[in-house]
Scaffold this active site. Structure first.
Site, mmCIF file in Angstrom:
data_model
loop_
_atom_site.group_PDB
_atom_site.id
_atom_site.type_symbol
_atom_site.label_atom_id
_atom_site.label_comp_id
_atom_site.label_asym_id
_atom_site.label_seq_id
_atom_site.Cartn_x
_atom_site.Cartn_y
_atom_site.Cartn_z
ATOM 1 N N GLY A 170 -7.236 -10.335 1.047
ATOM 2 C CA GLY A 170 -7.275 -8.888 0.987
ATOM 3 C C GLY A 170 -6.668 -8.281 -0.270
ATOM 4 N N HIS A 171 -6.228 -9.112 -1.189
ATOM 5 C CA HIS A 171 -5.622 -8.603 -2.419
ATOM 6 C C HIS A 171 -6.722 -8.400 -3.452
ATOM 7 C CE1 HIS A 171 -2.926 -8.310 -5.881
ATOM 8 N NE2 HIS A 171 -2.017 -7.968 -4.997
ATOM 9 N N PHE A 172 -7.208 -7.168 -3.560
ATOM 10 C CA PHE A 172 -8.351 -6.839 -4.407
ATOM 11 C C PHE A 172 -9.540 -7.737 -4.042
ATOM 12 C CE2 PHE A 172 -4.616 -5.820 -7.040
ATOM 13 C CZ PHE A 172 -4.822 -4.465 -7.195
ATOM 14 N N LEU A 186 -3.324 -14.416 -0.795
ATOM 15 C CA LEU A 186 -4.211 -13.557 -1.573
ATOM 16 C C LEU A 186 -5.256 -12.845 -0.716
ATOM 17 C CD1 LEU A 186 -4.839 -15.644 -4.811
ATOM 18 C CD2 LEU A 186 -3.375 -13.660 -4.503
#
Length: 126
Positions: free
Chosen positions: A37-39, A35
């Site tokens: 860097g995922h939003f 996750l």
């Protein structure tokens, strides 16, 4: 010798067999490596990971080990609410058919609210 695939991520915390299928759980953690860097300002669990969760839980439900199940098709996937870091997803999955072809219908919920409904067909390869 049976080869099992190496899992790049664990989409499973627990799997419990029940009549006609299984109940699975996954706690979404913001520090999970997949996750990063995922939003970043709002960590949203990707819908494809929900599908991966169904696959891993089906493997554990059927054989107790990962590997041996191949996704053939996703008949429908409807994502109605985002799953956020810190939330626990409950996978209520019905399994129909006989090996080697199985169909699943999964309702994913967080705190009793439906976040996804996924219907898919799988092939047992082991």
């Amino acid at each position: 010798m049976t080869a099992t695939r190496q899992l790049p991520l664990s989409a499973v915390d627990t799997v419990e067999a029940r009549e006609g299928g299984f109940l699975g759980r996954k706690r979404v953690r913001a520090d999970d490596p997949y996750l990063a860097g995922h939003f970043p300002s709002l960590t949203v669990y990707p819908g494809v990971f929900l599908i991966e969760g169904v696959q891993q839980m089906l493997e554990l439900h059927l054989d107790g080990v990962p590997g041996g199940i191949e996704l053939l098709s996703v008949e429908s996937a409807r994502f109605s609410l985002p799953v956020l870091a810190g939330e626990e997803v409950l996978f209520d999955t019905r399994v129909t058919g006989e090996r080697p072809l199985l169909s699943t219908t999964t309702t994913c919920t967080v705190d009793g609210r439906r976040c996804a409904r996924i219907a898919a067909t799988w092939r047992c390869t082991s």
